[in-house]
Design a protein around this motif. Sequence first.
Motif, PDB file in Angstrom:
ATOM      1  N   ALA A 134      23.360  41.442  -6.362  1.00  0.00           N
ATOM      2  CA  ALA A 134      22.737  40.140  -6.602  1.00  0.00           C
ATOM      3  C   ALA A 134      22.524  39.351  -5.311  1.00  0.00           C
ATOM      4  O   ALA A 134      21.448  38.787  -5.096  1.00  0.00           O
ATOM      5  N   LEU A 135      23.527  39.311  -4.443  1.00  0.00           N
ATOM      6  CA  LEU A 135      23.399  38.505  -3.228  1.00  0.00           C
ATOM      7  C   LEU A 135      22.323  39.058  -2.297  1.00  0.00           C
ATOM      8  O   LEU A 135      21.467  38.302  -1.821  1.00  0.00           O
ATOM      9  N   VAL A 136      22.319  40.358  -2.036  1.00  0.00           N
ATOM     10  CA  VAL A 136      21.306  40.914  -1.131  1.00  0.00           C
ATOM     11  C   VAL A 136      19.919  40.805  -1.749  1.00  0.00           C
ATOM     12  O   VAL A 136      18.934  40.545  -1.045  1.00  0.00           O
ATOM     13  N   ALA A 137      19.815  40.967  -3.056  1.00  0.00           N
ATOM     14  CA  ALA A 137      18.525  40.827  -3.731  1.00  0.00           C
ATOM     15  C   ALA A 137      18.043  39.381  -3.671  1.00  0.00           C
ATOM     16  O   ALA A 137      16.862  39.124  -3.421  1.00  0.00           O
ATOM     17  N   ALA A 138      18.961  38.428  -3.877  1.00  0.00           N
ATOM     18  CA  ALA A 138      18.592  37.011  -3.805  1.00  0.00           C
ATOM     19  C   ALA A 138      18.107  36.647  -2.406  1.00  0.00           C
ATOM     20  O   ALA A 138      17.123  35.913  -2.252  1.00  0.00           O
ATOM     21  N   ARG A 139      18.786  37.160  -1.392  1.00  0.00           N
ATOM     22  CA  ARG A 139      18.351  36.887  -0.023  1.00  0.00           C
ATOM     23  C   ARG A 139      16.978  37.485   0.251  1.00  0.00           C
ATOM     24  O   ARG A 139      16.140  36.870   0.915  1.00  0.00           O
ATOM     25  N   THR A 140      16.726  38.671  -0.257  1.00  0.00           N
ATOM     26  CA  THR A 140      15.431  39.315  -0.062  1.00  0.00           C
ATOM     27  C   THR A 140      14.323  38.528  -0.754  1.00  0.00           C
ATOM     28  O   THR A 140      13.270  38.260  -0.157  1.00  0.00           O
ATOM     29  N   LEU A 141      14.552  38.152  -2.009  1.00  0.00           N
ATOM     30  CA  LEU A 141      13.563  37.368  -2.748  1.00  0.00           C
ATOM     31  C   LEU A 141      13.290  36.031  -2.068  1.00  0.00           C
ATOM     32  O   LEU A 141      12.139  35.617  -1.916  1.00  0.00           O
ATOM     33  N   THR A 142      14.360  35.353  -1.662  1.00  0.00           N
ATOM     34  CA  THR A 142      14.212  34.046  -1.025  1.00  0.00           C
ATOM     35  C   THR A 142      13.465  34.155   0.300  1.00  0.00           C
ATOM     36  O   THR A 142      12.568  33.358   0.589  1.00  0.00           O
ATOM     37  N   ALA A 143      13.826  35.156   1.101  1.00  0.00           N
ATOM     38  CA  ALA A 143      13.167  35.325   2.393  1.00  0.00           C
ATOM     39  C   ALA A 143      11.678  35.621   2.220  1.00  0.00           C
ATOM     40  O   ALA A 143      10.831  35.048   2.915  1.00  0.00           O
ATOM     41  N   TRP A 144      11.351  36.503   1.287  1.00  0.00           N
ATOM     42  CA  TRP A 144       9.944  36.813   1.058  1.00  0.00           C
ATOM     43  C   TRP A 144       9.181  35.579   0.577  1.00  0.00           C
ATOM     44  O   TRP A 144       8.128  35.236   1.132  1.00  0.00           O
ATOM     45  N   ALA A 145       9.706  34.897  -0.428  1.00  0.00           N
ATOM     46  CA  ALA A 145       9.010  33.746  -1.004  1.00  0.00           C
ATOM     47  C   ALA A 145       8.903  32.603   0.003  1.00  0.00           C
ATOM     48  O   ALA A 145       7.847  31.987   0.143  1.00  0.00           O
ATOM     49  N   ALA A 146       9.982  32.316   0.719  1.00  0.00           N
ATOM     50  CA  ALA A 146       9.946  31.225   1.702  1.00  0.00           C
ATOM     51  C   ALA A 146       8.969  31.552   2.824  1.00  0.00           C
ATOM     52  O   ALA A 146       8.221  30.676   3.281  1.00  0.00           O
ATOM     53  N   GLY A 147       8.953  32.795   3.268  1.00  0.00           N
ATOM     54  CA  GLY A 147       8.011  33.195   4.302  1.00  0.00           C
ATOM     55  C   GLY A 147       6.576  33.087   3.836  1.00  0.00           C
ATOM     56  O   GLY A 147       5.704  32.585   4.551  1.00  0.00           O
ATOM     57  N   PHE A 148       6.313  33.533   2.622  1.00  0.00           N
ATOM     58  CA  PHE A 148       4.960  33.462   2.076  1.00  0.00           C
ATOM     59  C   PHE A 148       4.500  32.010   1.978  1.00  0.00           C
ATOM     60  O   PHE A 148       3.413  31.661   2.437  1.00  0.00           O
ATOM     61  N   VAL A 149       5.338  31.166   1.369  1.00  0.00           N
ATOM     62  CA  VAL A 149       4.965  29.764   1.189  1.00  0.00           C
ATOM     63  C   VAL A 149       4.804  29.078   2.545  1.00  0.00           C
ATOM     64  O   VAL A 149       3.857  28.304   2.752  1.00  0.00           O
ATOM     65  N   SER A 150       5.681  29.367   3.486  1.00  0.00           N
ATOM     66  CA  SER A 150       5.555  28.773   4.822  1.00  0.00           C
ATOM     67  C   SER A 150       4.238  29.167   5.474  1.00  0.00           C
ATOM     68  O   SER A 150       3.550  28.325   6.062  1.00  0.00           O
ATOM     69  N   MET A 151       3.872  30.431   5.382  1.00  0.00           N
ATOM     70  CA  MET A 151       2.592  30.871   5.939  1.00  0.00           C
ATOM     71  C   MET A 151       1.430  30.189   5.230  1.00  0.00           C
ATOM     72  O   MET A 151       0.453  29.780   5.861  1.00  0.00           O
ATOM     73  N   GLU A 152       1.536  30.052   3.919  1.00  0.00           N
ATOM     74  CA  GLU A 152       0.478  29.398   3.150  1.00  0.00           C
ATOM     75  C   GLU A 152       0.323  27.930   3.571  1.00  0.00           C
ATOM     76  O   GLU A 152      -0.788  27.456   3.797  1.00  0.00           O
ATOM     77  N   LEU A 153       1.444  27.240   3.738  1.00  0.00           N
ATOM     78  CA  LEU A 153       1.406  25.833   4.146  1.00  0.00           C
ATOM     79  C   LEU A 153       0.881  25.665   5.564  1.00  0.00           C
ATOM     80  O   LEU A 153       0.235  24.655   5.878  1.00  0.00           O
ATOM     81  N   ASN A 154       1.163  26.632   6.413  1.00  0.00           N
ATOM     82  CA  ASN A 154       0.764  26.534   7.821  1.00  0.00           C
ATOM     83  C   ASN A 154      -0.597  27.147   8.104  1.00  0.00           C
ATOM     84  O   ASN A 154      -0.974  27.296   9.265  1.00  0.00           O
ATOM     85  N   GLY A 155      -1.336  27.518   7.073  1.00  0.00           N
ATOM     86  CA  GLY A 155      -2.662  28.094   7.267  1.00  0.00           C
ATOM     87  C   GLY A 155      -2.621  29.494   7.861  1.00  0.00           C
ATOM     88  O   GLY A 155      -3.539  29.901   8.562  1.00  0.00           O
ATOM     89  N   GLY A 156      -1.564  30.234   7.592  1.00  0.00           N
ATOM     90  CA  GLY A 156      -1.384  31.555   8.172  1.00  0.00           C
ATOM     91  C   GLY A 156      -2.229  32.641   7.536  1.00  0.00           C
ATOM     92  O   GLY A 156      -2.323  33.736   8.076  1.00  0.00           O
ATOM     93  N   PHE A 157      -2.838  32.377   6.408  1.00  0.00           N
ATOM     94  CA  PHE A 157      -3.673  33.373   5.744  1.00  0.00           C
ATOM     95  C   PHE A 157      -5.135  33.061   6.049  1.00  0.00           C
ATOM     96  O   PHE A 157      -5.876  32.563   5.214  1.00  0.00           O
ATOM     97  N   ASN A 158      -5.552  33.358   7.258  1.00  0.00           N
ATOM     98  CA  ASN A 158      -6.893  32.966   7.688  1.00  0.00           C
ATOM     99  C   ASN A 158      -7.860  34.142   7.815  1.00  0.00           C
ATOM    100  O   ASN A 158      -8.907  34.006   8.423  1.00  0.00           O
ATOM    101  N   LEU A 159      -7.521  35.285   7.254  1.00  0.00           N
ATOM    102  CA  LEU A 159      -8.416  36.433   7.312  1.00  0.00           C
ATOM    103  C   LEU A 159      -9.290  36.539   6.069  1.00  0.00           C
ATOM    104  O   LEU A 159      -9.973  37.531   5.865  1.00  0.00           O
ATOM    105  N   GLY A 160      -9.257  35.533   5.232  1.00  0.00           N
ATOM    106  CA  GLY A 160     -10.022  35.559   3.997  1.00  0.00           C
ATOM    107  C   GLY A 160      -9.156  36.015   2.842  1.00  0.00           C
ATOM    108  O   GLY A 160      -7.973  36.283   2.987  1.00  0.00           O
ATOM    109  N   GLY A 161      -9.772  36.136   1.707  1.00  0.00           N
ATOM    110  CA  GLY A 161      -9.035  36.530   0.517  1.00  0.00           C
ATOM    111  C   GLY A 161      -8.351  35.345  -0.133  1.00  0.00           C
ATOM    112  O   GLY A 161      -8.357  34.230   0.382  1.00  0.00           O
ATOM    113  N   ASP A 162      -7.775  35.609  -1.253  1.00  0.00           N
ATOM    114  CA  ASP A 162      -7.146  34.577  -2.071  1.00  0.00           C
ATOM    115  C   ASP A 162      -5.631  34.655  -1.942  1.00  0.00           C
ATOM    116  O   ASP A 162      -5.032  35.667  -2.341  1.00  0.00           O
TER     117      ASP A 162
END
Length: 193
Positions: A134-162
Amino acid sequence: MPTPDRTSLDAIVVAARELLERDGLPGLTMQAVAERVGVRAPSLYKRVRNRDDLIRLVAESTLTELAAELDAAPDARHLLGRFRSFGLARPAAFRLVMTPGDATAAAAVSRALAATVSAGILRAAQQLAGEDNALVAARTLTAWAAGFVSMELNGGFNLGGDPAEAWEFGLDRIIAAISIEPDGQSADRPLHS
């Protein structure tokens, strides 16, 4: 006879959270909060020691709100969806608690509150990966989601697509990768013990 209080701690925190979203962390000052709640800056010091204490209070309030959102989710997919929605709706607060630059807010938040915030993700991770992971899975999920949202907020997805399509793709893959198969193994490799 002492003068009556003209504001409450709750009003101060609400004002600070609003200022954080509007002006970012640099705009979150004692003077700005005082003006927002209609008192002079020295009056705030009856309730809040200093700016670091104010930031800590905002971080705690944000984490309490986020924990309530996550606790209401029935599973990992919904939990991570709520996490992303929260980040997109409250970007400055999200950045404060998920990627604090100087770690002032993160360091000041109590262990008890951190455990409360982690309960929902740990529960969802346990449903996917089992109690031992549970702990390692929670860390993995949190890291992925936080990284994705951070990139989304910072305009990191600038190659097109949705980005929403990329979110769903990544969410499907990470949940599948973490999930235990009926034989107790993940689809790709043995789980940690």
